[in-house]
Enzyme design. Structure first.
Site, PDB file in Angstrom:
ATOM      1  N   HIS A  90      47.156  37.610  42.586  1.00 17.51           N
ATOM      2  CA  HIS A  90      46.880  37.235  41.200  1.00 17.51           C
ATOM      3  C   HIS A  90      47.957  37.779  40.267  1.00 17.51           C
ATOM      4  O   HIS A  90      48.638  37.024  39.591  1.00 17.51           O
ATOM      5  CB  HIS A  90      45.489  37.731  40.787  1.00 17.51           C
ATOM      6  N   HIS A 107      41.533  43.437  38.994  1.00 17.52           N
ATOM      7  CA  HIS A 107      40.612  42.381  38.571  1.00 17.52           C
ATOM      8  C   HIS A 107      39.559  42.058  39.628  1.00 17.52           C
ATOM      9  O   HIS A 107      38.887  41.045  39.546  1.00 17.52           O
ATOM     10  CB  HIS A 107      41.403  41.119  38.198  1.00 17.52           C
TER      11      HIS A 107
END
Length: 167
Positions: A90, A107
């Protein structure tokens, strides 16, 4: 300036297109000379205990893990030893191995190491790049020999020519 006829331009374009889509040329442009690096010896591995290393260079953190269950791309007698880049796909945050999964500290994307590093939760849209391993039964040594997938933040996994180790 030299004028080129439409026929010459179209013919040249067609030939260039055919050349650029040839399997031999595509392979030459995309294949990378990965180093062969000894990562661990099977006698020193314990189920669920990650082994950190860098691959394919010193700027690429990776993790090898003995899962205790057969995995896609797994090596060793039980097919349960796998390795992955430890940079989340990501945003490049570090991932850590916990409770049979890799978890991104930033995250909370989660990846399944038994299924090629498949993403199953969070913002990451791509699987963790899997390190291709080779197991040598005669010595118990485990070598990294390549990467499936693109390491986060790179356009090529191999940044410069590296030395390979001898058997």
């Amino acid at each position: 300036m030299t004028k080129i006829s439409r026929r010459t331009f179209i013919g040249g374009s067609a030939m260039m297109g055919a050349l650029l889509t040839s399997p031999e040329l595509v392979k030459a442009l995309t294949s990378q000379p990965y180093p062969r690096v000894k990562v661990a010896n099977i006698r020193n591995l314990r189920v669920g205990e990650p082994v950190s290393f860098n691959y394919p260079d010193e700027h690429s953190p990776a993790v090898l893990i003995k899962l205790g269950e057969r995995a896609y791309g797994g090596v060793g007698p039980d097919g349960d030893i796998v390795a992955f880049s430890s940079l989340c796909t990501h945003m490049g945050c570090p991932v850590s191995y916990s409770k049979k999964r890799f978890v991104c500290a930033c995250h909370y994307s989660m990846f399944d190491p038994a299924k090629n590093g498949q993403t199953y939760q969070g913002h990451a849209s791509e699987w963790l790049p899997q390190i291709i391993l080779r197991f040598e039964p005669s010595t118990g040594d485990i070598y990294a020999e390549g990467v499936e997938g693109l390491i986060w933040g790179r356009v090529r996994n191999v940044l410069k020519a590296t030395k390979t180790t001898k058997k």
